[in-house]
Design an enzyme around this catalytic site. Sequence first.
Site, PDB file in Angstrom:
ATOM      1  N   ARG A 191      -0.124  53.393  12.476  1.00  0.00           N
ATOM      2  CA  ARG A 191      -0.108  52.343  11.462  1.00  0.00           C
ATOM      3  C   ARG A 191      -0.274  52.937  10.059  1.00  0.00           C
ATOM      4  NH1 ARG A 191       0.488  49.498  15.001  1.00  0.00           N
ATOM      5  NH2 ARG A 191      -1.548  48.799  15.677  1.00  0.00           N
ATOM      6  N   LEU A 249      -9.213  50.941   8.735  1.00  0.00           N
ATOM      7  CA  LEU A 249      -7.920  51.530   8.380  1.00  0.00           C
ATOM      8  C   LEU A 249      -6.756  50.704   8.896  1.00  0.00           C
ATOM      9  CD1 LEU A 249      -8.019  54.245   6.783  1.00  0.00           C
ATOM     10  CD2 LEU A 249     -10.041  53.962   8.192  1.00  0.00           C
ATOM     11  N   ASP A 250      -6.890  50.136  10.091  1.00  0.00           N
ATOM     12  CA  ASP A 250      -5.805  49.376  10.696  1.00  0.00           C
ATOM     13  C   ASP A 250      -5.482  48.141   9.867  1.00  0.00           C
ATOM     14  OD1 ASP A 250      -3.879  49.196  12.636  1.00  0.00           O
ATOM     15  OD2 ASP A 250      -5.227  48.716  14.275  1.00  0.00           O
ATOM     16  N   ASP A 251      -6.501  47.343   9.572  1.00  0.00           N
ATOM     17  CA  ASP A 251      -6.274  46.157   8.735  1.00  0.00           C
ATOM     18  C   ASP A 251      -5.707  46.536   7.384  1.00  0.00           C
ATOM     19  OD1 ASP A 251      -7.402  43.332   9.682  1.00  0.00           O
ATOM     20  OD2 ASP A 251      -8.607  44.872  10.630  1.00  0.00           O
ATOM     21  N   VAL A 282      -1.999  47.415   7.556  1.00  0.00           N
ATOM     22  CA  VAL A 282      -1.150  46.245   7.819  1.00  0.00           C
ATOM     23  C   VAL A 282      -1.073  45.349   6.589  1.00  0.00           C
ATOM     24  CG1 VAL A 282      -0.943  44.157   9.220  1.00  0.00           C
ATOM     25  CG2 VAL A 282      -1.521  46.318  10.305  1.00  0.00           C
TER      26      VAL A 282
END
Length: 652
Positions: A464, A387-389, A392
Site C-alpha cells: 500500500r 501507515l495503511d490508512d 489509502v
Amino acid sequence: MTFAVTDTTDMPARAASSLERGVNAALDALSVAQRADGHWLFELEADATIPAEYLLLRHYRGEPFDPAVERKIAAYLRRIQEKHGGWALYHGGDFDMSASVKAYFALKMAGDSTDADHMLRARLAILERGGARHCNVFTRVLLALYGILDWRSVPEMPVEIMLLPRWFPFHLSKVSYWARTVIVPLLVLQALRPRAKNPRGVAIDELFIGPPERVGPAAKAPHQRWLWFALFRAIDAVLRPAVRLSPRRMRRRAIERATAFVIERLNGNNGLGAIFPAMANAAMMFDALGDMTHATIARASLEPLLVVGPAEAYCQPCVSPVWDTALACHALMEAGGVQAHARACRGLDWLLPRQVLTLAGDWTARRPHVRPGGWAFQYANPHYPDLDDTAVVVMAMDRARRNGAGDRYDEAIERGAEWVRGLQSRNGGWAAFDVDNTYDYLNNIPFADHGALIDPPTEDVTARCLSMLAQIGENAQQSAAIKRGLDYLFARQTQEGSWYGRWGLNYIYGTWSVLCAFNACGVDRALPEVRRAVAWLVSIQNADGGWGEDGKSYRLDYRGYEPAASTASQTAWALIGLMAAGEGGHPAVSDGVRYLLRTQGDDGLWDEERYTATGFPRVFYLRYHGYRKYFPLWALARYRNALAGGEQIYGM
C-alpha cells in the site's frame, strides 16, 4: 502504469447493461450510507470475546443491571454458537477455548441456566478438550480478577517494567502499539490485584477438570520455540518471589509512570488506543487506583462501541470511520459520475482535518526527526496513526485532485507521503504503526501466547505504501524508498506465487495488494513473479466464479491454499489484482464479474457472513460490514471502465 481489457470481444449488450445496472445499484446503496457530515462508518464485528468481556466488565464493576442490553448480548452469543458446541474465532471456524469460556461465563452471568441445552453443549465441548485450564493468558487474567484462578496461573508482569531503560531486552518501545496500550494498565492491575465486585457471585468452576485455584502456568503456545520459552519461563519463576521484594517507593514510582502513560493517551470519548481491550483495562485500572474521574472517562469511551439492534447487541473491538471513508471514496471515484465524485470529495473533506499534524506519537521512539502527518483508523487516536490508512487516504486525495478537486488536498498529500517515507523500516518494508519493530524473541515470553506482541513490516502494508508513493509520481529509478520496498516484496513471494496478507484474509488480500503496487510502480508484467501470482489467483478460483479463503490459511504448518467458500470482498480483491496485472480479458475475470452480478441482492449489496479480515493471525479475526459494500462496487466499476478503454493510473 495502465491496463485495459485485451483479447476479448465486445461485451454483448445485455451483459453490458447488467454490469451497468450492478454498478449503479451498488453505487446508490453506498451513497445512501454516507453520513450527513460526509463520512462513512460500518459495523466492525469480531468474535464472541469482545461482547462477552463487555458484559463481564459491567459485573466486574458492579454496575446497575441493564436487562435489555444483557438480554440482547446473550441472544447474540447464543446465535453465533457453532455446531461443535463452542465458539469460534470466525464464522464457521473451529472451536476456540478462550472464546468459548468467555461466552459461557457471560451467558451464565446474564442468567442463562447451566442446564439449558446450549450451555450443556458448550460445557461438554470445553471439558472434552481438557477444560478451561487451556484458555489463553488474557482469559486467565480475567478469571484471576474474578478470583476464579489464582494469579500464579498468569505470567508475572511486574509494573516495574515501566522503569526499564530502552536498551533493556524488554521495553515498551519494543512491542506493538496495541500491546503497549493493553499491557500498561494491566501491569497496574497485576500489581494491585483487585477483585471483581461480581454482585451475583457467579463462578464457572464446572468448566475445569479439578479445582481451578490449582491451575498452574500455561503451556507453551504452538508458535513459541522451546529454548526461548524455557528461558523466559525460568525468568518468570525468578520474578515471582523477586516482585514481592520490590521496594515500595520503586513500585509506587512505576505505578505513577504507568498511570501517567495512560492519562496522556486516554483520548477522551475515543479511549486508550481506541481499542476495546486497552479501554476496558484502563477503566479497571483507574477503579483500582480509586481515581473515579478518569475511571468515568475510560468507562464512557466503551459505550460508542456497542451495537444495539431490535433483538441482539454486541460490542465492537473498535470503530473504523477513516478506513471505511477512504475506501468508500475510492469506490465512488471508480464508479464515476458528477454526483459520485462530489460525494467522494465530501468524504475527503471530512478526512482532511483528521490528519495528525502536531502530536508526535509513540512511533518517534525510532524516528524522532520525522514530522507527524498520518491518519488514524478511528475517529481519533493521535498517538497511533497508521501507515495503511495514511496511504489509502493519500491515494484517494490524489485521485480526487486528478479529477478536478483543485489544490485543497495538496498539503495533506505531501505531509502524508513525507510521514510514510520516514517510517520505512530498515528491511525495506513498512509496518502498520511502528518502525523496525522486529523483536521476534518477545513472542516467546509466557505472556505472548497470542503471538502478536510486535508489529513487524508486512507485505500488504508495504504494498500500500509503495502504491501511494508511485501514484503521486515517484518511481524505482529515482526513489530509493520504492526500490527497497520492491526488493522487500520480491523476496517475500511464496513458492506458490502468492503474498501473505497480515490485515486481510489472507494470501488473496496480500496478492491483490502487491499486484496493485507492481502496477503502480511500473513493474514489468512479464516478470516470472507477476506471472506466478496471476497463475495462483486463477488456480484457486472456485467453480462458482468467486474466490474465498478463511482463517485456516494462517496455520503455522501452512502448505498451500485450502479451498473456502466464495465471498464478495475476496472476489473483488482477486479481480482487481488480476486486472492490475493486465489480465482484464482473462476468462477468470469475466467469471468473477458474473459471480458478483449473480450474487448481488435487490438492495444493490452482497451478503457476507464470513470473516475476511484479520486482527491477529490465529487469534483474532474481523468482519468489516463495509467490505461487502465498497469492494465489489470497486471491482465491477473497474471492469466496466476497462471495457470502455479506461486506464488504470492509480495504486489501488
